[in-house]
Write an enzyme that holds these catalytic residues in place. Structure first.
Site, short mmCIF file in Angstrom:
data_model
loop_
_atom_site.label_atom_id
_atom_site.label_comp_id
_atom_site.label_asym_id
_atom_site.label_seq_id
_atom_site.Cartn_x
_atom_site.Cartn_y
_atom_site.Cartn_z
N PRO A 2 0.74 -1.39 -0.08
CA PRO A 2 -0.05 0.17 0.16
C PRO A 2 0.66 1.32 0.37
CG PRO A 2 0.52 -0.90 2.28
CD PRO A 2 0.87 -1.58 0.88
N GLU A 3 0.42 2.08 -0.51
CA GLU A 3 0.79 3.53 -0.58
C GLU A 3 0.13 4.43 0.15
OE1 GLU A 3 2.34 5.14 -4.15
OE2 GLU A 3 2.22 3.23 -5.23
N LYS A 58 3.41 4.66 6.00
CA LYS A 58 2.48 3.59 6.23
C LYS A 58 2.57 2.53 7.21
CE LYS A 58 4.96 2.79 1.91
NZ LYS A 58 5.47 2.11 0.59
N ARG A 126 -0.28 -13.68 4.55
CA ARG A 126 1.38 -13.54 4.36
C ARG A 126 2.21 -13.30 5.49
NH1 ARG A 126 3.42 -11.59 -1.44
NH2 ARG A 126 5.56 -12.58 -0.63
N ARG A 279 11.48 -1.17 -10.79
CA ARG A 279 10.34 -0.69 -11.36
C ARG A 279 9.39 -0.75 -12.92
NH1 ARG A 279 8.27 -0.09 -5.67
NH2 ARG A 279 6.29 -1.31 -6.44
#
Ligand SMILES: [Zn+2]
Length: 291
Positions: A2-3, A58, A126, A279
Site C-alpha cells: 500500500p502507499e 505507511k 503472508r 520497477r
C-alpha cells in the site's frame, strides 16, 4: 504494497471507530505478528483506552491512554477488520474474503477485544505485517521511524524542503529518489509515476538536471495526486479497499499508471512502460522528455 493514500484511508476509518474504546483482552497465534513482551501487554495495552489513530508513512499508530502506542504495519497482505456487537463491520486493507467473512479465520493472527465486546481483527495471509507496542517517547527513536523522510502532506513540508532533500543526491534518478522512503515517506510506484507525469518530468532525469521550477511543479503534483487518491478511496492496486470495504477508484483517474498503449490525456501520444529502479515505470515520451 500500500502507499500513503491507502493507509490514510484505513487511518481515517479507524479513527472514527476506535477512540474511547478500552482494551480488555488480546489473543495472538503468531509471535512475529505481535512481538511484544507479556508484561508490557499487561501493563500498557490491557485496560488502556484508544485515544487516537494516527499515521506515520505507511504505519498506523493507535495512541493509548497508557502513554504507549500500538504501531501496526500492514505490509503486503495485512488487513484490519473492526466488528462491534451490533455487527457493524468495518474492514480495511488487503481485499480477501476475510474482510466480509466470518472471523476469526485462518488468516487471523491477532484479536483485540474491547470492553464493550467489539473486536479488532488483524488478518495477514503472508504474515509480514506486525503490531508493536511501544512507549510514545520511544516512537521517534525506533529505526523504522528514524529512517523515514518527512510526510509529503504535512503542512510544514514545502517545495524548498523537497529541493533540499533531493539535492543531497544530485546524481540519483528522480523516480528512485521518490521511491526512497528516507527521502520522502509513503510514495510508491503508482504515485511517483503519476506525480512525474503531472510535473512533465522523465522518471530517469538526474536530480542535478532539475531546475527549481520543475521541483516546485513536482511538489505541487505530488500533493494534489495524493489528495485526489485519498478522496477517491485509494488505488486498491489489487490489494487495497477502503475503510468501508469499497474498492478504491483512484486508478480510474490515473493518467499513466498501468496505461501503457493508451493515449496521453494531455498530448495524445501513446503511454509507454519502461524498467527503472527495478520497477515498471509508466510515462508519456512526449510530455516527459529526458534532459
Ligand atoms: Zn503526453
Amino acid at each position: 504494497m500500500p502507499e500513503l493514500p491507502e493507509v490514510e484511508i484505513v487511518r481515517y476509518g479507524l479513527n472514527v471507530l476506535l477512540p474511547g474504546r478500552t482494551v480488555e483482552k488480546v489473543e495472538f497465534n503468531w509471535r512475529k505478528s505481535f512481538p511484544n513482551a507479556d508484561t508490557d501487554v499487561n501493563n500498557f495495552l490491557i485496560g488502556a483506552k484508544v485515544e487516537e489513530v494516527t499515521r506515520r508513512a505507511k504505519a498506523l499508530i493507535l495512541k493509548l491512554s497508557s502513554q504507549n502506542s500500538l504501531v501496526t504495519h500492514l505490509k503486503m497482505t495485512g488487513q484490519l477488520v473492526f466488528v462491534d456487537k451490533k455487527s457493524l463491520r468495518f474492514g480495511a486493507g488487503h481485499p480477501s474474503d476475510s474482510l466480509i467473512g466470518k472471523l476469526p479465520d485462518k488468516s487471523t493472527h491477532v484479536i483485540i477485544t474491547f470492553k464493550d465486546g467489539s473486536k479488532l481483527f488483524f488478518n495477514d495471509q503472508r504474515k509480514f505485517g506486525w503490531m508493536r507496542l511501544l512507549p510514545n517517547a520511544e516512537l521517534p527513536q525506533i529505526d523504522f521511524f528514524k529512517k523515514l523522510g518527512p510526510e509529503p502532506l504535512n503542512k510544514d513540508f514545502t517545495w524548498k524542503d523537497l529541493k533540499a532533500r533531493l539535492n543531497h543526491r544530485p546524481n540519483t534518478k528522480i523516480k528512485s529518489a521518490l521511491l526512497d522512503q528516507s527521502v520522502i515517506a509513503g510514495i510508491g510506484n503508482i504515485y511517483s509515476d503519476e506525480s512525474l507525469w503531472s510535473a512533465k518530468i522523465h522518471p530517469a532525469t538526474q536530480i542535478c538536471n532539475l531546475p527549481d521550477t520543475k521541483i516546485k511543479k513536482l511538489y505541487q503534483a505530488m500533493v494534489s495526486v495524493l489528495m485526489l487518491a485519498i478522496e477517491k478511496g485509494g488505488s486498491t492496486d489489487k490489494n487495497y479497499v477502503d475503510a468501508e470495504g469499497r474498492r478504491g477508484s483512484y486508478l480510474l483517474f490515473a493518467n499513466v499508471f498501468r496505461r501503457e498503449g493508451q493515449v496521453c490525456s494531455r498530448c495524445g501520444t501513446l503511454i509507454i512502460k519502461i524498467r527503472l529502479a527495478g520497477r515498471g515505470t509508466h510515462l508519456c515520451p512526449k510530455c516527459q522528455r529526458l534532459v
